[in-house]
Design an enzyme around this catalytic site. Structure first.
Site, PDB file in Angstrom:
ATOM      1  N   THR A   5       0.822  -1.204   0.000  1.00 53.51           N
ATOM      2  CA  THR A   5       0.000   0.000   0.000  1.00 53.51           C
ATOM      3  C   THR A   5       0.861   1.260   0.000  1.00 53.51           C
ATOM      4  O   THR A   5       0.420   2.313  -0.451  1.00 53.51           O
ATOM      5  CB  THR A   5      -0.940  -0.003   1.225  1.00 53.51           C
ATOM      6  N   TYR A  33       6.504 -11.684   5.027  1.00 53.31           N
ATOM      7  CA  TYR A  33       5.335 -11.122   4.354  1.00 53.31           C
ATOM      8  C   TYR A  33       5.013 -12.008   3.158  1.00 53.31           C
ATOM      9  O   TYR A  33       5.783 -12.065   2.200  1.00 53.31           O
ATOM     10  CB  TYR A  33       5.661  -9.694   3.925  1.00 53.31           C
ATOM     11  N   LYS A  79       3.117 -11.809   8.055  1.00 54.51           N
ATOM     12  CA  LYS A  79       1.893 -11.191   7.560  1.00 54.51           C
ATOM     13  C   LYS A  79       1.467 -11.976   6.344  1.00 54.51           C
ATOM     14  O   LYS A  79       2.218 -12.102   5.373  1.00 54.51           O
ATOM     15  CB  LYS A  79       2.118  -9.733   7.172  1.00 54.51           C
ATOM     16  N   VAL A 137      -2.980  -6.266   9.276  1.00 51.25           N
ATOM     17  CA  VAL A 137      -2.380  -5.114   8.599  1.00 51.25           C
ATOM     18  C   VAL A 137      -3.378  -4.687   7.517  1.00 51.25           C
ATOM     19  O   VAL A 137      -3.193  -4.994   6.339  1.00 51.25           O
ATOM     20  CB  VAL A 137      -1.006  -5.464   7.998  1.00 51.25           C
TER      21      VAL A 137
END
Length: 306
Positions: A50, A138, A165, A209
């Protein structure tokens, strides 16, 4: 290497407020950080998907890390994405994050040419000993072409990873992670898919998240807390608001970049930061901006701090 940072709760993947491809929106950065922190979040993730990290120059990434960490000023833990096609570039960003006072770095698979599970493990074995900070993993297969196996994640944990994540959108995989590490409470399972937050927390996960927390941090903190309590009625009520975000904000475009562009456009309409997105993306045109303005006016849970 361990960290005192507690990887749990709501950790928004903050957008990178920009005025141009080479200039940070400093006023917007300050407003955005204050908006997010006032929502009660448990941390902030800089330079994730993002945050448009792959499109920003190393110089701009470094400047952003320094400015953001200065404004945050240790009020919440900060994790910084260092994934890059260049391992030297990753280490440069990691060192900047360390010097700026961040708490940990975030590692995904180097992108463009896909790598195997074994190559990912070998990459970590080479990279991790050189890191100046603790790290978390991630899993973002839609962008990296690697869906990290549970075995690869286990290897990362053995190398010292604080957690993972997962933004795969694969609920079965998420459950497999939670089952695999259920006896390791210090290894954080963090979800990226917003609608999976209750399932994650209720079944032993540690946090989320969510990109939507850029706009509505308190909403996601409330959902996390309701999930911790197992308050099914409250979860259902808050989930309806998450669906409203999807319908009114994320769904005004079908482009692959729609989440980044939509969040920035919404933040602009909320008076928080500029809507500029880095090349090769471009901001929404007048028609989509007007649609966003109308949709924002219809949302009944806006969180705007005057």
């Amino acid at each position: 290497m361990k960290t005192t940072a507690s990887l749990h709760g709501i950790i928004p993947p903050m957008v990178t407020p920009l005025l141009s491809n080479t200039e940070i929106d400093e006023e917007g950065l300050i407003k955005l950080i204050e908006h997010i922190i006032s929502g009660g979040v448990h941390g902030i993730f800089l330079l994730g998907t993002t945050g448009e990290a792959p499109h920003l120059s190393y110089e701009l990434r470094k400047e952003f890390i320094k400015k953001a960490c200065s404004v945050i000023n240790k009020r919440v833990p900060v994790v910084v994405g260092i994934t890059d096609t260049s391992i030297t570039g990753s280490l440069e960003i990691a060192q900047t994050a360390s010097d700026a006072g961040a708490d940990a770095v975030v590692i995904s698979a180097p992108y463009y040419v896909s790598i195997s599970q074994q190559e990912m493990v070998e990459y970590l074995e080479y990279l991790v000993p050189q890191l100046p900070l603790p790290f978390m993993m991630y899993n973002m297969p839609s962008c990296t072409k690697l869906h990290m196996s549970v075995e690869t994640v286990r290897k990362a944990k053995e190398l010292g990873a604080l957690g993972i994540k997962d933004s795969s959108g694969d609920l079965a995989y998420l459950y497999a992670l939670m089952d695999e590490f259920k006896d390791s409470p210090d290894f954080s399972i963090i979800v990226g898919t917003e609608l999976f937050i209750p399932e994650t927390i209720i079944n032993g996960g540690h946090g989320a998240v969510p990109g939507g927390a850029n706009m509505f941090p308190r909403l996601f903190v409330d959902l996390y807390e309701a999930s911790k309590k197992g308050d099914i009625t409250r979860i259902a009520e808050l989930r309806e608001k998450i669906i409203q975000i999807d319908n009114k904000i994320y769904s005004i475009s079908s482009e692959g970049s729609k989440y980044i562009k939509s969040i920035k456009c919404a933040l602009s309409e909320m008076g928080i930061c500029n809507n500029f997105v880095s090349m090769p993306f471009t901001p929404f045109g007048a028609e989509k901006q007007n649609e966003m303005k109308q949709n924002i006016s219809e949302i009944d849970f806006l969180e705007i701090n005057k």
